[in-house]
Design an enzyme around this catalytic site. Structure first.
Site, short mmCIF file in Angstrom:
data_model
loop_
_atom_site.label_atom_id
_atom_site.label_comp_id
_atom_site.label_asym_id
_atom_site.label_seq_id
_atom_site.Cartn_x
_atom_site.Cartn_y
_atom_site.Cartn_z
N SER A 262 45.96 71.19 -74.18
CA SER A 262 46.49 71.61 -75.47
C SER A 262 46.60 73.12 -75.53
CB SER A 262 45.56 71.13 -76.59
OG SER A 262 44.36 71.88 -76.54
N LYS A 263 47.28 73.60 -76.56
CA LYS A 263 47.40 75.03 -76.76
C LYS A 263 46.02 75.68 -76.88
CE LYS A 263 49.01 78.26 -80.33
NZ LYS A 263 48.56 79.47 -79.65
N ARG A 264 45.11 74.94 -77.51
CA ARG A 264 43.75 75.48 -77.67
C ARG A 264 43.07 75.76 -76.33
NH1 ARG A 264 41.89 71.23 -80.57
NH2 ARG A 264 44.04 71.01 -81.31
#
Ligand code: GLU
Length: 512
Positions: A262-264
């Site tokens: 994910s972007k996280r």
């Protein structure tokens, strides 16, 4: 099944920046299309108006172009099967919805969100399907004239797919083999909403795949659960014989631990998960991209290609041409691929090393200009030779500044640690002698200067390491960098000597 022309499509929804997993999907589609001499379609799936994000479509085009993923048919390219943007195909979807309604394979439903909620509260695990549709407000339970009157009166409705219960539905997947589910677990999916006169993803996706004569649907694993429904829709339309082959690609997983990338993860571990920088038009939130982080497109392509596929041997450096030749579904894995971004840096390093020095110098120019006044005063040949001497030490073009700065500016400080280690009480006198030796070198090339200087050190029985490192300290500012005599050759005699003189003025002997 009959032989058909290979036609594949990449079908993103313009709901934000294209995720790196989507880029890999586009790449695999492209590789397969090129290998098979087929066509690569870019279709914009923008039927969910609530999720539309301005700029996202341009972003997709720009990212694919940057990576060299060519499109044969699409919104910008045109083509015989257009329009290639779903919001421009409403008439087509309306006709197809009508076809299913007329054939009794779909029905109209008026249930409001509140009514559906009430059912969910009343019935455990409520699902709109064969077991419940008989108690809902739809064209199967209401007289035809009442249905027509509601429609004429402007009542909002949806069209639902009438799924026959208790049938085993098999999806043939070229990576996963046969995947079978029972139709009873599916609900009567909404295919069309009168509120915005738009189809849902499921209807638009398969109608377009059919009309665009798509032969292979190559997409991310997250779409596998939709595939049985898609198979049933093909059948309901009578298109079972020309149903595309399905290929569901493995997920990209977090570099550490389990779960989807994910972007996280990127923010947390410091690497991009998007091809290009992106600023969200509403929140202003920024996401970093591979291009702006200094990656070469060829490196990103090579890196992504190997996340979920291998060439069948241990080769790692594969150009786009190699990938087109070697790509196969047999060597795609079913298992998710861990996103090893350190490996991504390694690929970039390898591709930078493989560039010719003049090209690397050209990429370095803007960085040089940002750091020094009058950067244009440095000749191309000089910059080219400088980057050539340090390129083995970089992962990114921007690292060239750190590695090569001393070719463009004199040291303004000298490493304390190196002074302590190398600058002895006798060093200044030896450096003064070195200046004379350098003045006397007949030919200031690396090899010749080395021969003369090392000869002088040996003759005088000086400490090789200390003398050479003190020399380096005055010229570079620290005891690092490429071969010393390559540096002196490129800087030239006058500059080399000027730096030793400056060092003699500025470096003071460490207290012992
Ligand atoms: N519009 C879907 C997406 O955003 C396409 C899925 C498919 O390729 O069928 O990924």
């Amino acid at each position: 099944m009959m032989e058909r022309r290979v036609r594949v499509r990449f079908a993103p929804s313009p709901t934000g920046p294209l995720h790196i997993g989507g880029v890999r999907t586009a790449l695999y589609n492209y590789l397969f299309a090129r290998q098979q001499g087929g066509d690569m379609i870019l279709r914009i799936e923008d039927t969910d108006s609530t999720r539309f994000v301005p700029g996202a479509e341009e972003y997709i085009n720009e990212a694919l172009a940057w990576l060299g993923i060519g499109i044969d048919e699409g919104v910008r390219e045109g083509g015989p099967f257009g329009p290639y943007k779903q919001s421009e195909r409403r008439d087509i979807y309306r006709q197809h919805v009508k076809q299913l309604l007329d054939a009794g394979r779909a029905y109209i439903a008026f249930d409001t969100p509140e009514e559906l909620d009430a059912r969910r509260k009343e019935i455990a695990n409520f699902q709109y399907d064969a077991s419940t549709r008989g108690m809902m407000r739809n064209s199967l339970t209401m007289p035809a004239d009442e249905v027509q009157a509601l429609i004429d009166g402007g009542e909002k409705y949806v069209v639902r797919f009438k799924i026959e219960p208790n049938r085993d539905v098999t999806v043939h997947d070229l990576i996963r083999g046969d995947v079978t589910i029972n139709s009873s677990i599916l609900d009567d999916k909404v295919l069309y909403k009168s509120a915005d006169d738009l189809p849902t993803y499921h209807l638009a996706n398969i109608v377009d795949d059919h009309l665009m004569e798509v032969s292979h649907v190559i997409r991310g694993e997250e779409w596998l659960p939709s595939a049985p429904l898609h198979v049933l829709l093909y059948e309901a339309f009578g298109w079972a014989d020309t149903m595309p082959q399905f290929v569901h690609l493995p997920l990209l997983l977090k570099p550490d631990g389990k779960g989807k990338l994910s972007k996280r993860d990127g923010d947390r571990l410091g690497f991009p998960v998007f091809p290009l920088d992106w600023t969200d038009p509403t929140s202003g939130e920024r996401s970093s991209g591979y291009r702006e982080a200094g990656y070469l497109p060829q490196a990103v392509v090579n890196f992504l290609a190997l996340l979920g596929w291998n060439p069948g041997d241990d080769r790692e450096i594969l150009s786009m041409g190699d990938l087109i030749k070697e790509f196969s579904f047999e060597h795609c894995s079913k298992k998710g691929a861990k996103f090893d971004y350190e490996k991504g840096k390694w690929f970039n390093h390898e591709y930078l090393l493989a560039l010719d020095d003049a090209e690397l110098a050209r990429l370095f120019r803007p960085i040089l200009a940002a750091h020094v006044d009058h950067a244009e005063a440095f000749a191309d040949d000089y910059v080219t030779r400088a980057v050539g001497l340090v390129k083995a030490r970089i992962n990114f073009v921007k690292d060239l500044w750190e590695q090569a700065r001393f070719f463009f500016v004199r040291p303004d400080t000298y490493s304390e640690k190196d002074i302590r280690k190398r600058w002895k009480a006798e060093t200044p006198a030896i450096m003064r002698q070195l200046i004379d030796v350098l003045r006397g070198v007949d030919d200031f090339t690396s090899a010749r200067t080395e021969e003369v200087v090392l000869g002088w050190i040996k003759e005088n029985d000086f400490h090789m390491g200390n003398v050479m490192n003190a020399f380096r300290l005055t010229v570079v500012g620290e005891c690092k960098g490429p071969h010393m005599f390559d540096i002196s050759e490129l800087l030239g005699r006058e500059e080399t000597i000027a730096r030793i003189e400056l060092g003699l003025q500025r470096i003071t002997v460490a207290d012992e």
